[in-house]
Design a protein around this motif. Structure first.
Motif, PDB file in Angstrom:
ATOM      1  N   GLN A  30       0.828  -1.206   0.000  1.00  0.00           N
ATOM      2  CA  GLN A  30       0.000   0.000   0.000  1.00  0.00           C
ATOM      3  C   GLN A  30       0.866   1.262   0.000  1.00  0.00           C
ATOM      4  O   GLN A  30       0.553   2.223  -0.698  1.00  0.00           O
ATOM      5  N   GLN A  31       1.958   1.252   0.750  1.00  0.00           N
ATOM      6  CA  GLN A  31       2.861   2.407   0.747  1.00  0.00           C
ATOM      7  C   GLN A  31       3.447   2.615  -0.646  1.00  0.00           C
ATOM      8  O   GLN A  31       3.528   3.745  -1.124  1.00  0.00           O
ATOM      9  N   ARG A  32       3.830   1.533  -1.315  1.00  0.00           N
ATOM     10  CA  ARG A  32       4.364   1.648  -2.678  1.00  0.00           C
ATOM     11  C   ARG A  32       3.315   2.202  -3.635  1.00  0.00           C
ATOM     12  O   ARG A  32       3.598   3.058  -4.467  1.00  0.00           O
ATOM     13  N   GLN A  33       2.078   1.698  -3.510  1.00  0.00           N
ATOM     14  CA  GLN A  33       0.999   2.185  -4.383  1.00  0.00           C
ATOM     15  C   GLN A  33       0.786   3.678  -4.181  1.00  0.00           C
ATOM     16  O   GLN A  33       0.618   4.432  -5.151  1.00  0.00           O
ATOM     17  N   ILE A  34       0.783   4.093  -2.935  1.00  0.00           N
ATOM     18  CA  ILE A  34       0.546   5.506  -2.626  1.00  0.00           C
ATOM     19  C   ILE A  34       1.687   6.365  -3.146  1.00  0.00           C
ATOM     20  O   ILE A  34       1.451   7.380  -3.817  1.00  0.00           O
ATOM     21  N   LEU A  35       2.943   5.990  -2.883  1.00  0.00           N
ATOM     22  CA  LEU A  35       4.072   6.793  -3.361  1.00  0.00           C
ATOM     23  C   LEU A  35       4.120   6.847  -4.883  1.00  0.00           C
ATOM     24  O   LEU A  35       4.464   7.885  -5.450  1.00  0.00           O
ATOM     25  N   GLY A  44      -9.953   3.441  -1.680  1.00  0.00           N
ATOM     26  CA  GLY A  44     -10.967   3.193  -0.660  1.00  0.00           C
ATOM     27  C   GLY A  44     -10.465   3.474   0.753  1.00  0.00           C
ATOM     28  O   GLY A  44     -10.845   2.778   1.694  1.00  0.00           O
ATOM     29  N   LEU A  45      -9.619   4.496   0.887  1.00  0.00           N
ATOM     30  CA  LEU A  45      -9.050   4.886   2.181  1.00  0.00           C
ATOM     31  C   LEU A  45      -9.464   6.309   2.508  1.00  0.00           C
ATOM     32  O   LEU A  45      -9.951   7.042   1.646  1.00  0.00           O
ATOM     33  N   SER A  46      -9.208   6.725   3.734  1.00  0.00           N
ATOM     34  CA  SER A  46      -9.425   8.130   4.076  1.00  0.00           C
ATOM     35  C   SER A  46      -8.181   8.917   3.659  1.00  0.00           C
ATOM     36  O   SER A  46      -7.073   8.366   3.613  1.00  0.00           O
ATOM     37  N   PRO A  47      -8.343  10.205   3.351  1.00  0.00           N
ATOM     38  CA  PRO A  47      -7.172  11.024   3.012  1.00  0.00           C
ATOM     39  C   PRO A  47      -6.130  11.032   4.139  1.00  0.00           C
ATOM     40  O   PRO A  47      -4.924  11.044   3.874  1.00  0.00           O
ATOM     41  N   ARG A  48      -6.579  10.992   5.366  1.00  0.00           N
ATOM     42  CA  ARG A  48      -5.647  10.968   6.513  1.00  0.00           C
ATOM     43  C   ARG A  48      -4.801   9.694   6.504  1.00  0.00           C
ATOM     44  O   ARG A  48      -3.599   9.731   6.769  1.00  0.00           O
ATOM     45  N   THR A  49      -5.415   8.560   6.169  1.00  0.00           N
ATOM     46  CA  THR A  49      -4.680   7.299   6.087  1.00  0.00           C
ATOM     47  C   THR A  49      -3.630   7.373   4.985  1.00  0.00           C
ATOM     48  O   THR A  49      -2.494   6.927   5.161  1.00  0.00           O
ATOM     49  N   VAL A  50      -4.000   7.957   3.854  1.00  0.00           N
ATOM     50  CA  VAL A  50      -3.040   8.131   2.757  1.00  0.00           C
ATOM     51  C   VAL A  50      -1.864   8.982   3.233  1.00  0.00           C
ATOM     52  O   VAL A  50      -0.706   8.638   2.993  1.00  0.00           O
ATOM     53  N   GLU A  51      -2.144  10.079   3.918  1.00  0.00           N
ATOM     54  CA  GLU A  51      -1.068  10.948   4.415  1.00  0.00           C
ATOM     55  C   GLU A  51      -0.159  10.201   5.396  1.00  0.00           C
ATOM     56  O   GLU A  51       1.063  10.352   5.354  1.00  0.00           O
ATOM     57  N   ASN A  52      -0.755   9.392   6.265  1.00  0.00           N
ATOM     58  CA  ASN A  52       0.043   8.620   7.223  1.00  0.00           C
ATOM     59  C   ASN A  52       0.936   7.607   6.511  1.00  0.00           C
ATOM     60  O   ASN A  52       2.130   7.490   6.832  1.00  0.00           O
ATOM     61  N   ARG A  73       2.009   7.747   3.472  1.00  0.00           N
ATOM     62  CA  ARG A  73       3.017   8.504   2.729  1.00  0.00           C
ATOM     63  C   ARG A  73       4.140   8.960   3.649  1.00  0.00           C
ATOM     64  O   ARG A  73       5.324   8.805   3.321  1.00  0.00           O
ATOM     65  N   ALA A  74       3.787   9.490   4.808  1.00  0.00           N
ATOM     66  CA  ALA A  74       4.790   9.970   5.756  1.00  0.00           C
ATOM     67  C   ALA A  74       5.670   8.822   6.251  1.00  0.00           C
ATOM     68  O   ALA A  74       6.899   8.956   6.324  1.00  0.00           O
ATOM     69  N   HIS A  75       5.058   7.683   6.582  1.00  0.00           N
ATOM     70  CA  HIS A  75       5.832   6.535   7.056  1.00  0.00           C
ATOM     71  C   HIS A  75       6.764   6.007   5.967  1.00  0.00           C
ATOM     72  O   HIS A  75       7.909   5.650   6.239  1.00  0.00           O
ATOM     73  N   ALA A  76       6.269   5.957   4.744  1.00  0.00           N
ATOM     74  CA  ALA A  76       7.093   5.474   3.631  1.00  0.00           C
ATOM     75  C   ALA A  76       8.282   6.401   3.405  1.00  0.00           C
ATOM     76  O   ALA A  76       9.405   5.929   3.201  1.00  0.00           O
ATOM     77  N   CYS A  77       8.057   7.694   3.462  1.00  0.00           N
ATOM     78  CA  CYS A  77       9.152   8.650   3.269  1.00  0.00           C
ATOM     79  C   CYS A  77      10.199   8.510   4.371  1.00  0.00           C
ATOM     80  O   CYS A  77      11.398   8.555   4.095  1.00  0.00           O
ATOM     81  N   ARG A  78       9.735   8.329   5.599  1.00  0.00           N
ATOM     82  CA  ARG A  78      10.690   8.125   6.701  1.00  0.00           C
ATOM     83  C   ARG A  78      11.500   6.855   6.491  1.00  0.00           C
ATOM     84  O   ARG A  78      12.707   6.841   6.692  1.00  0.00           O
ATOM     85  N   ARG A  79      10.838   5.777   6.091  1.00  0.00           N
ATOM     86  CA  ARG A  79      11.550   4.515   5.849  1.00  0.00           C
ATOM     87  C   ARG A  79      12.599   4.661   4.759  1.00  0.00           C
ATOM     88  O   ARG A  79      13.646   4.029   4.808  1.00  0.00           O
ATOM     89  N   LEU A  80      12.295   5.477   3.744  1.00  0.00           N
ATOM     90  CA  LEU A  80      13.223   5.664   2.639  1.00  0.00           C
ATOM     91  C   LEU A  80      14.250   6.755   2.919  1.00  0.00           C
ATOM     92  O   LEU A  80      15.143   6.977   2.106  1.00  0.00           O
ATOM     93  N   GLY A  81      14.098   7.436   4.050  1.00  0.00           N
ATOM     94  CA  GLY A  81      15.030   8.500   4.389  1.00  0.00           C
ATOM     95  C   GLY A  81      14.830   9.748   3.554  1.00  0.00           C
ATOM     96  O   GLY A  81      15.772  10.485   3.286  1.00  0.00           O
TER      97      GLY A  81
END
Length: 64
Positions: free
Chosen positions: A10-15, A32-40, A42-50
């Motif tokens: 899901q993080q890959r799909q969003i990014l 089929g998600l809330s915009p807040r879930t998408v933002e979360n 996205r933020a977690h994926a960016c942190r994981r990727l540095g």
């Protein structure tokens, strides 16, 4: 920089969609998600990727 393999599907799909210029509300409707879930995700994926900043604009590696 982090390992892209560490991201959830899901993080890959969003990014991928963010990089293509999609907005969070549009991604949320499509997946089929809330915009807040998408933002979360996205933020977690960016942190994981540095990354910081907007991955749609290439992001920048974090650090000095």
């Amino acid at each position: 920089m982090g390992d892209p393999a560490s991201l959830s599907d899901q993080q890959r799909q969003i990014l991928h969609r963010v990089a293509a210029g999609w907005t969070s509300p549009h991604i949320a409707r499509h997946l089929g998600l809330s915009p807040r879930t998408v933002e979360n995700h996205r933020a977690h994926a960016c942190r994981r990727l540095g990354l910081r900043g907007n991955p749609a604009h290439g992001g920048k590696p974090s650090g000095p």
